[in-house]
Design a protein around this motif. Sequence first.
Motif, PDB file in Angstrom:
ATOM      1  N   PRO A 133       0.802  -1.234   0.000  1.00  0.00           N
ATOM      2  CA  PRO A 133       0.000   0.000   0.000  1.00  0.00           C
ATOM      3  C   PRO A 133       0.832   1.281   0.000  1.00  0.00           C
ATOM      4  CG  PRO A 133      -1.032  -1.602   1.416  1.00  0.00           C
ATOM      5  CD  PRO A 133       0.315  -2.174   1.027  1.00  0.00           C
ATOM      6  N   ALA A 134       1.841   1.369   0.839  1.00  0.00           N
ATOM      7  CA  ALA A 134       2.664   2.581   0.888  1.00  0.00           C
ATOM      8  C   ALA A 134       3.407   2.793  -0.430  1.00  0.00           C
ATOM      9  CB  ALA A 134       3.661   2.514   2.044  1.00  0.00           C
ATOM     10  N   ALA A 135       3.868   1.703  -1.030  1.00  0.00           N
ATOM     11  CA  ALA A 135       4.584   1.810  -2.302  1.00  0.00           C
ATOM     12  C   ALA A 135       3.656   2.300  -3.410  1.00  0.00           C
ATOM     13  CB  ALA A 135       5.196   0.462  -2.673  1.00  0.00           C
ATOM     14  N   LEU A 136       2.431   1.769  -3.447  1.00  0.00           N
ATOM     15  CA  LEU A 136       1.479   2.212  -4.461  1.00  0.00           C
ATOM     16  C   LEU A 136       1.099   3.670  -4.255  1.00  0.00           C
ATOM     17  CD1 LEU A 136      -0.377   1.646  -6.876  1.00  0.00           C
ATOM     18  CD2 LEU A 136      -2.155   1.039  -5.221  1.00  0.00           C
ATOM     19  N   ILE A 137       0.830   4.050  -3.017  1.00  0.00           N
ATOM     20  CA  ILE A 137       0.457   5.437  -2.718  1.00  0.00           C
ATOM     21  C   ILE A 137       1.555   6.383  -3.187  1.00  0.00           C
ATOM     22  CG2 ILE A 137       0.104   7.084  -0.821  1.00  0.00           C
ATOM     23  CD1 ILE A 137      -1.322   4.676   0.654  1.00  0.00           C
ATOM     24  N   ALA A 138       2.801   6.062  -2.864  1.00  0.00           N
ATOM     25  CA  ALA A 138       3.920   6.929  -3.258  1.00  0.00           C
ATOM     26  C   ALA A 138       4.101   6.955  -4.768  1.00  0.00           C
ATOM     27  CB  ALA A 138       5.207   6.457  -2.573  1.00  0.00           C
ATOM     28  N   ALA A 139       3.983   5.804  -5.407  1.00  0.00           N
ATOM     29  CA  ALA A 139       4.193   5.744  -6.858  1.00  0.00           C
ATOM     30  C   ALA A 139       3.089   6.465  -7.624  1.00  0.00           C
ATOM     31  CB  ALA A 139       4.272   4.286  -7.311  1.00  0.00           C
ATOM     32  N   ALA A 140       1.866   6.400  -7.118  1.00  0.00           N
ATOM     33  CA  ALA A 140       0.729   6.982  -7.833  1.00  0.00           C
ATOM     34  C   ALA A 140       0.480   8.450  -7.473  1.00  0.00           C
ATOM     35  CB  ALA A 140      -0.534   6.163  -7.556  1.00  0.00           C
ATOM     36  N   HIS A 141       1.032   8.908  -6.361  1.00  0.00           N
ATOM     37  CA  HIS A 141       0.776  10.272  -5.914  1.00  0.00           C
ATOM     38  C   HIS A 141       1.394  11.282  -6.873  1.00  0.00           C
ATOM     39  CE1 HIS A 141       1.805  13.876  -3.353  1.00  0.00           C
ATOM     40  NE2 HIS A 141       0.484  13.854  -3.345  1.00  0.00           N
ATOM     41  N   ILE A 142       0.615  12.291  -7.211  1.00  0.00           N
ATOM     42  CA  ILE A 142       1.058  13.401  -8.057  1.00  0.00           C
ATOM     43  C   ILE A 142       0.861  14.687  -7.263  1.00  0.00           C
ATOM     44  CG2 ILE A 142       0.559  14.720 -10.162  1.00  0.00           C
ATOM     45  CD1 ILE A 142       1.720  12.014 -10.763  1.00  0.00           C
ATOM     46  N   LEU A 163      -0.233   6.031   6.737  1.00  0.00           N
ATOM     47  CA  LEU A 163      -1.018   4.803   6.936  1.00  0.00           C
ATOM     48  C   LEU A 163      -0.969   4.350   8.388  1.00  0.00           C
ATOM     49  CD1 LEU A 163       0.008   2.807   3.736  1.00  0.00           C
ATOM     50  CD2 LEU A 163      -2.276   3.719   4.250  1.00  0.00           C
ATOM     51  N   ASP A 164       0.188   4.505   9.026  1.00  0.00           N
ATOM     52  CA  ASP A 164       0.342   4.058  10.414  1.00  0.00           C
ATOM     53  C   ASP A 164      -0.268   5.018  11.426  1.00  0.00           C
ATOM     54  OD1 ASP A 164       1.702   1.830   9.493  1.00  0.00           O
ATOM     55  OD2 ASP A 164       3.707   2.652   9.922  1.00  0.00           O
ATOM     56  N   SER A 165      -0.322   6.307  11.104  1.00  0.00           N
ATOM     57  CA  SER A 165      -0.762   7.294  12.097  1.00  0.00           C
ATOM     58  C   SER A 165      -2.228   7.689  11.961  1.00  0.00           C
ATOM     59  CB  SER A 165       0.122   8.541  12.031  1.00  0.00           C
ATOM     60  OG  SER A 165      -0.011   9.184  10.781  1.00  0.00           O
ATOM     61  N   TRP A 166      -2.848   7.435  10.813  1.00  0.00           N
ATOM     62  CA  TRP A 166      -4.247   7.795  10.635  1.00  0.00           C
ATOM     63  C   TRP A 166      -5.155   6.702  11.177  1.00  0.00           C
ATOM     64  CZ3 TRP A 166      -4.956   9.949   4.974  1.00  0.00           C
ATOM     65  CH2 TRP A 166      -4.275  11.173   4.863  1.00  0.00           C
ATOM     66  N   PRO A 167      -6.399   7.048  11.516  1.00  0.00           N
ATOM     67  CA  PRO A 167      -7.363   6.015  11.907  1.00  0.00           C
ATOM     68  C   PRO A 167      -7.559   5.031  10.740  1.00  0.00           C
ATOM     69  CG  PRO A 167      -8.270   8.221  12.259  1.00  0.00           C
ATOM     70  CD  PRO A 167      -6.985   8.388  11.525  1.00  0.00           C
ATOM     71  N   SER A 171      -6.904   5.643   6.724  1.00  0.00           N
ATOM     72  CA  SER A 171      -5.775   5.026   6.031  1.00  0.00           C
ATOM     73  C   SER A 171      -6.281   4.101   4.929  1.00  0.00           C
ATOM     74  CB  SER A 171      -4.839   4.300   6.998  1.00  0.00           C
ATOM     75  OG  SER A 171      -5.495   3.285   7.706  1.00  0.00           O
ATOM     76  N   ASN A 172      -7.429   3.444   5.165  1.00  0.00           N
ATOM     77  CA  ASN A 172      -8.037   2.639   4.095  1.00  0.00           C
ATOM     78  C   ASN A 172      -8.470   3.528   2.928  1.00  0.00           C
ATOM     79  OD1 ASN A 172      -7.696   0.259   5.493  1.00  0.00           O
ATOM     80  ND2 ASN A 172      -9.787   0.182   6.271  1.00  0.00           N
ATOM     81  N   ALA A 173      -9.006   4.707   3.234  1.00  0.00           N
ATOM     82  CA  ALA A 173      -9.422   5.637   2.177  1.00  0.00           C
ATOM     83  C   ALA A 173      -8.215   6.128   1.377  1.00  0.00           C
ATOM     84  CB  ALA A 173     -10.180   6.823   2.783  1.00  0.00           C
ATOM     85  N   LEU A 174      -7.089   6.323   2.048  1.00  0.00           N
ATOM     86  CA  LEU A 174      -5.867   6.756   1.370  1.00  0.00           C
ATOM     87  C   LEU A 174      -5.418   5.700   0.361  1.00  0.00           C
ATOM     88  CD1 LEU A 174      -3.472   8.724   1.074  1.00  0.00           C
ATOM     89  CD2 LEU A 174      -2.422   7.576   3.042  1.00  0.00           C
ATOM     90  N   PHE A 175      -5.341   4.447   0.814  1.00  0.00           N
ATOM     91  CA  PHE A 175      -4.951   3.372  -0.105  1.00  0.00           C
ATOM     92  C   PHE A 175      -5.998   3.201  -1.198  1.00  0.00           C
ATOM     93  CE2 PHE A 175      -5.292  -1.121  -1.373  1.00  0.00           C
ATOM     94  CZ  PHE A 175      -4.102  -1.214  -2.085  1.00  0.00           C
ATOM     95  N   ALA A 176      -7.266   3.275  -0.830  1.00  0.00           N
ATOM     96  CA  ALA A 176      -8.350   3.088  -1.816  1.00  0.00           C
ATOM     97  C   ALA A 176      -8.262   4.131  -2.924  1.00  0.00           C
ATOM     98  CB  ALA A 176      -9.713   3.146  -1.131  1.00  0.00           C
ATOM     99  N   ALA A 177      -7.933   5.360  -2.582  1.00  0.00           N
ATOM    100  CA  ALA A 177      -7.835   6.409  -3.608  1.00  0.00           C
ATOM    101  C   ALA A 177      -6.706   6.086  -4.593  1.00  0.00           C
ATOM    102  CB  ALA A 177      -7.608   7.767  -2.960  1.00  0.00           C
ATOM    103  N   ALA A 178      -5.566   5.627  -4.065  1.00  0.00           N
ATOM    104  CA  ALA A 178      -4.448   5.264  -4.950  1.00  0.00           C
ATOM    105  C   ALA A 178      -4.813   4.057  -5.805  1.00  0.00           C
ATOM    106  CB  ALA A 178      -3.198   4.978  -4.125  1.00  0.00           C
TER     107      ALA A 178
END
Length: 195
Positions: A133-142, A163-167, A171-178
């Motif tokens: 998840p963290a790798a995808l978020i970073a790779a896809a983030h613009i 991902l570790d610090s959010w509820p 954090s699921n919404a963050l990964f879901a968006a990516a």
Amino acid sequence: MPTETKTSSAPPVSAVARDAHWVNKLARLRARQLPEQVLRICDDLAAKKRLDQAKLNVAQCRIADAEAEQSTSPETERAQNELAIAQEAFDDASLTLTFKALPRPVLDGLIKRFPPTEEQAEDGDAWNPETFPAALIAAAHIERDDAGNTVEGMSEQDAQDLLDSWPVAESNALFAAAWQAQQIVRTSTVELGKG
């Protein structure tokens, strides 16, 4: 013995037109921009509540207009103005994160970089849910500056920290968006009949 002279003839006009058509279409296909998904984050609950109420008010006014068989009433116009103001306040209070679809080989490579453990694979995971998840978020983030230019954005460590610090829901919404950026479909098919 006479020598044969080869003369080159111009290709048929219809073939040239078809080739030009395909060249133009292919250029448009190659120039398409990758789709994007935006995650909006607003910690100002009052601004969010005001926006939700303004949307509800507009919907109720439109229903009343429809039931009265009238065009936009003064009440609806006021509600629409209040909605515009509420939307602007919400936008000002919000942060956005934009995620772009990755080209297929890049996404495939990312998935291969984070294979599931044997136990995770037995559970049906296609990648390691702890690291991918963290790798995808970073790779896809613009990230874009105020002028719209792409600038350096989120690192894998930044993404993992969020991902570790959010509820869990956020954090699921963050990964879901990516991930949703990778799933956007802008195509459709048309079934042609025989004949």
